[in-house]
Design a protein around this motif. Structure first.
Motif, PDB file in Angstrom:
ATOM      1  N   ILE A  26       6.889 -35.261  62.376  1.00 12.75           N
ATOM      2  CA  ILE A  26       6.303 -34.473  61.284  1.00 12.75           C
ATOM      3  C   ILE A  26       6.891 -33.070  61.261  1.00 12.75           C
ATOM      4  O   ILE A  26       7.244 -32.531  60.207  1.00 12.75           O
ATOM      5  CB  ILE A  26       4.769 -34.418  61.434  1.00 12.75           C
ATOM      6  CG1 ILE A  26       4.173 -35.818  61.226  1.00 12.75           C
ATOM      7  CG2 ILE A  26       4.164 -33.430  60.446  1.00 12.75           C
ATOM      8  CD1 ILE A  26       2.695 -35.895  61.520  1.00 12.75           C
ATOM      9  N   PHE A  27       7.026 -32.460  62.441  1.00 15.92           N
ATOM     10  CA  PHE A  27       7.590 -31.113  62.523  1.00 15.92           C
ATOM     11  C   PHE A  27       9.014 -31.091  61.980  1.00 15.92           C
ATOM     12  O   PHE A  27       9.399 -30.198  61.219  1.00 15.92           O
ATOM     13  CB  PHE A  27       7.572 -30.629  63.975  1.00 15.92           C
ATOM     14  CG  PHE A  27       8.216 -29.284  64.167  1.00 15.92           C
ATOM     15  CD1 PHE A  27       7.529 -28.119  63.869  1.00 15.92           C
ATOM     16  CD2 PHE A  27       9.520 -29.187  64.642  1.00 15.92           C
ATOM     17  CE1 PHE A  27       8.120 -26.880  64.044  1.00 15.92           C
ATOM     18  CE2 PHE A  27      10.115 -27.952  64.817  1.00 15.92           C
ATOM     19  CZ  PHE A  27       9.413 -26.797  64.518  1.00 15.92           C
ATOM     20  N   SER A  28       9.791 -32.109  62.346  1.00 10.68           N
ATOM     21  CA  SER A  28      11.181 -32.175  61.888  1.00 10.68           C
ATOM     22  C   SER A  28      11.252 -32.358  60.383  1.00 10.68           C
ATOM     23  O   SER A  28      12.094 -31.763  59.702  1.00 10.68           O
ATOM     24  CB  SER A  28      11.911 -33.320  62.593  1.00 10.68           C
ATOM     25  OG  SER A  28      11.919 -33.122  63.990  1.00 10.68           O
ATOM     26  N   ALA A  29      10.343 -33.193  59.845  1.00 13.58           N
ATOM     27  CA  ALA A  29      10.354 -33.465  58.406  1.00 13.58           C
ATOM     28  C   ALA A  29      10.052 -32.213  57.602  1.00 13.58           C
ATOM     29  O   ALA A  29      10.525 -32.048  56.477  1.00 13.58           O
ATOM     30  CB  ALA A  29       9.345 -34.560  58.076  1.00 13.58           C
ATOM     31  N   VAL A  30       9.257 -31.300  58.174  1.00 13.52           N
ATOM     32  CA  VAL A  30       8.896 -30.068  57.469  1.00 13.52           C
ATOM     33  C   VAL A  30       9.905 -28.961  57.736  1.00 13.52           C
ATOM     34  O   VAL A  30      10.322 -28.243  56.826  1.00 13.52           O
ATOM     35  CB  VAL A  30       7.481 -29.610  57.891  1.00 13.52           C
ATOM     36  CG1 VAL A  30       7.165 -28.250  57.292  1.00 13.52           C
ATOM     37  CG2 VAL A  30       6.444 -30.641  57.465  1.00 13.52           C
ATOM     38  N   GLU A  31      10.310 -28.810  58.979  1.00  7.75           N
ATOM     39  CA  GLU A  31      11.117 -27.665  59.382  1.00  7.75           C
ATOM     40  C   GLU A  31      12.587 -27.816  59.002  1.00  7.75           C
ATOM     41  O   GLU A  31      13.214 -26.862  58.536  1.00  7.75           O
ATOM     42  CB  GLU A  31      10.989 -27.467  60.899  1.00  7.75           C
ATOM     43  CG  GLU A  31      11.656 -26.203  61.425  1.00  7.75           C
ATOM     44  CD  GLU A  31      11.003 -24.938  60.904  1.00  7.75           C
ATOM     45  OE1 GLU A  31      11.658 -23.875  60.950  1.00  7.75           O
ATOM     46  OE2 GLU A  31       9.850 -25.009  60.440  1.00  7.75           O
ATOM     47  N   ILE A  32      13.151 -28.989  59.173  1.00  2.00           N
ATOM     48  CA  ILE A  32      14.581 -29.165  58.921  1.00  2.00           C
ATOM     49  C   ILE A  32      14.945 -28.897  57.462  1.00  2.00           C
ATOM     50  O   ILE A  32      15.907 -28.176  57.185  1.00  2.00           O
ATOM     51  CB  ILE A  32      15.040 -30.569  59.371  1.00  2.00           C
ATOM     52  CG1 ILE A  32      14.983 -30.654  60.902  1.00  2.00           C
ATOM     53  CG2 ILE A  32      16.451 -30.867  58.877  1.00  2.00           C
ATOM     54  CD1 ILE A  32      15.357 -32.001  61.465  1.00  2.00           C
ATOM     55  N   PRO A  33      14.198 -29.436  56.462  1.00  2.00           N
ATOM     56  CA  PRO A  33      14.543 -29.100  55.073  1.00  2.00           C
ATOM     57  C   PRO A  33      14.482 -27.603  54.787  1.00  2.00           C
ATOM     58  O   PRO A  33      15.327 -27.075  54.059  1.00  2.00           O
ATOM     59  CB  PRO A  33      13.486 -29.865  54.262  1.00  2.00           C
ATOM     60  CG  PRO A  33      13.095 -31.007  55.131  1.00  2.00           C
ATOM     61  CD  PRO A  33      13.138 -30.452  56.524  1.00  2.00           C
ATOM     62  N   ALA A  34      13.491 -26.908  55.355  1.00  2.00           N
ATOM     63  CA  ALA A  34      13.386 -25.461  55.135  1.00  2.00           C
ATOM     64  C   ALA A  34      14.591 -24.739  55.724  1.00  2.00           C
ATOM     65  O   ALA A  34      15.124 -23.796  55.123  1.00  2.00           O
ATOM     66  CB  ALA A  34      12.090 -24.933  55.747  1.00  2.00           C
ATOM     67  N   GLN A  35      15.023 -25.178  56.898  1.00  5.17           N
ATOM     68  CA  GLN A  35      16.191 -24.558  57.519  1.00  5.17           C
ATOM     69  C   GLN A  35      17.450 -24.816  56.699  1.00  5.17           C
ATOM     70  O   GLN A  35      18.308 -23.940  56.568  1.00  5.17           O
ATOM     71  CB  GLN A  35      16.371 -25.080  58.951  1.00  5.17           C
ATOM     72  CG  GLN A  35      15.284 -24.641  59.914  1.00  5.17           C
ATOM     73  CD  GLN A  35      15.169 -23.124  60.003  1.00  5.17           C
ATOM     74  OE1 GLN A  35      16.170 -22.402  60.003  1.00  5.17           O
ATOM     75  NE2 GLN A  35      13.940 -22.627  60.071  1.00  5.17           N
ATOM     76  N   MET A  36      17.558 -26.017  56.135  1.00  4.49           N
ATOM     77  CA  MET A  36      18.712 -26.326  55.294  1.00  4.49           C
ATOM     78  C   MET A  36      18.712 -25.468  54.034  1.00  4.49           C
ATOM     79  O   MET A  36      19.764 -25.029  53.561  1.00  4.49           O
ATOM     80  CB  MET A  36      18.712 -27.810  54.925  1.00  4.49           C
ATOM     81  CG  MET A  36      18.985 -28.744  56.094  1.00  4.49           C
ATOM     82  SD  MET A  36      20.558 -28.379  56.918  1.00  4.49           S
ATOM     83  CE  MET A  36      21.716 -28.670  55.580  1.00  4.49           C
ATOM     84  N   GLN A  37      17.528 -25.217  53.477  1.00  2.29           N
ATOM     85  CA  GLN A  37      17.429 -24.330  52.318  1.00  2.29           C
ATOM     86  C   GLN A  37      17.935 -22.935  52.671  1.00  2.29           C
ATOM     87  O   GLN A  37      18.676 -22.312  51.896  1.00  2.29           O
ATOM     88  CB  GLN A  37      15.983 -24.256  51.835  1.00  2.29           C
ATOM     89  CG  GLN A  37      15.473 -25.518  51.173  1.00  2.29           C
ATOM     90  CD  GLN A  37      14.009 -25.412  50.781  1.00  2.29           C
ATOM     91  OE1 GLN A  37      13.306 -24.484  51.183  1.00  2.29           O
ATOM     92  NE2 GLN A  37      13.538 -26.356  49.987  1.00  2.29           N
ATOM     93  N   LYS A  38      17.535 -22.447  53.842  1.00  5.65           N
ATOM     94  CA  LYS A  38      17.958 -21.111  54.265  1.00  5.65           C
ATOM     95  C   LYS A  38      19.468 -21.048  54.464  1.00  5.65           C
ATOM     96  O   LYS A  38      20.100 -20.035  54.138  1.00  5.65           O
ATOM     97  CB  LYS A  38      17.233 -20.724  55.559  1.00  5.65           C
ATOM     98  CG  LYS A  38      15.737 -20.509  55.392  1.00  5.65           C
ATOM     99  CD  LYS A  38      15.078 -20.166  56.722  1.00  5.65           C
ATOM    100  CE  LYS A  38      13.582 -19.982  56.582  1.00  5.65           C
ATOM    101  NZ  LYS A  38      12.934 -19.672  57.888  1.00  5.65           N
ATOM    102  N   VAL A  39      20.027 -22.122  54.996  1.00  3.17           N
ATOM    103  CA  VAL A  39      21.482 -22.159  55.196  1.00  3.17           C
ATOM    104  C   VAL A  39      22.200 -22.098  53.852  1.00  3.17           C
ATOM    105  O   VAL A  39      23.152 -21.327  53.666  1.00  3.17           O
ATOM    106  CB  VAL A  39      21.881 -23.434  55.968  1.00  3.17           C
ATOM    107  CG1 VAL A  39      23.399 -23.621  55.951  1.00  3.17           C
ATOM    108  CG2 VAL A  39      21.384 -23.362  57.409  1.00  3.17           C
ATOM    109  N   ARG A  40      21.743 -22.908  52.895  1.00  2.00           N
ATOM    110  CA  ARG A  40      22.383 -22.891  51.570  1.00  2.00           C
ATOM    111  C   ARG A  40      22.174 -21.544  50.878  1.00  2.00           C
ATOM    112  O   ARG A  40      23.071 -21.048  50.187  1.00  2.00           O
ATOM    113  CB  ARG A  40      21.835 -24.031  50.709  1.00  2.00           C
ATOM    114  CG  ARG A  40      22.322 -25.414  51.131  1.00  2.00           C
ATOM    115  CD  ARG A  40      21.969 -26.470  50.100  1.00  2.00           C
ATOM    116  NE  ARG A  40      20.543 -26.694  49.991  1.00  2.00           N
ATOM    117  CZ  ARG A  40      19.868 -27.634  50.647  1.00  2.00           C
ATOM    118  NH1 ARG A  40      20.505 -28.431  51.496  1.00  2.00           N
ATOM    119  NH2 ARG A  40      18.568 -27.790  50.468  1.00  2.00           N
TER     120      ARG A  40
END
Length: 238
Positions: free
Chosen positions: A30-44
């Motif tokens: 669950i943590f990965s499903a929430v955190e990873i997309p947010a981190q990818m948004q920040k990278v882009r």
């Protein structure tokens, strides 16, 4: 026989231990499903900020060399050229949409100001407030980030509000800026359509239109050049 049976049980996982492991795995998932997309948004978004900064420097360099900002800029992956001089090779595309950023210059044969717009995905980024785009930027307030020439605001068309400090008295609302210094009440966004016609679009960014011509139904006669045309017609939204 009994001793072997007891040893076998002690070597096995208990039901409680298995449930604990399952719960841990579920929590990590669950943590990965929430955190990873947010981190990818920040990278882009970091890429977008770099792109806007790079393009602003190139457009400013164009002005320094010519005394005017460009009336149009090419679509992404093409070069910004002044005469025989390549100001910026391979203009960047949005890292997710793969479309051009939106360029809005003064409607003039020799533009003296410009605005350059993008949309950040991570909308909790404090830089959106710092650039004044929390309530939107652009002709119809459809962007939340960008850059502009030093003599032009990034958000002249959108009413902004800033939060008051706790316990501070509410300030009087400031009057909204006149969206058009020449007196027009509505900012129409004309662009070069994929067919080469100058048309009004509701959301030029959705179509990857590289240039927006405010209240100019002729698009500065720039639509014959395919580099000035939108990627598609989704932004027309009739």
């Amino acid at each position: 026989m009994v001793n072997r049976f007891i040893k076998k049980i002690t070597k096995s996982f208990t039901l409680v231990e298995i449930l604990v492991v399952i719960a841990l795995i579920g929590g990590i998932t669950i943590f990965s499903a929430v955190e990873i997309p947010a981190q990818m948004q920040k990278v882009r978004d970091a890429v977008r900020k770099t792109h806007i900064d790079t393009m602003k420097k190139a457009i400013d360099e164009y002005y320094q060399d010519s005394g005017c900002y460009p009336q149009t800029i090419p679509t992404c992956k093409n070069s910004l050229i002044l005469g025989d001089l390549v100001i910026k090779d391979n203009l960047p595309c949005d890292p997710k949409l793969k479309l051009s950023y939106t360029y809005v210059p003064e409607v003039s044969e020799c533009p003296k100001w410009f605005q350059l717009y993008a949309n950040l995905e991570y909308t909790s980024d404090s830089i959106i407030d710092r650039v004044g785009c929390r309530n939107g930027c652009g002709p119809i307030c459809q962007f939340n980030y960008g850059a502009a020439s030093s003599n032009q605001k990034l958000n002249p068309f959108c009413e902004q509000s800033s939060p008051s400090a706790p316990g501070a008295p509410a300030s009087e609302p400031s009057p909204s800026p006149d969206p058009d210094p020449e007196g027009s009440e509505i900012q129409l966004q004309y662009v070069c359509s994929p067919s080469g016609a100058c048309e009004a679009y509701i959301d030029p960014a959705l179509s990857g239109c590289p240039n927006v011509y405010l209240n100019d139904p002729l698009c500065q006669n720039a639509c014959e050049d395919r580099d000035n045309r939108c990627h598609d017609s989704r932004g027309k939204q009739n």
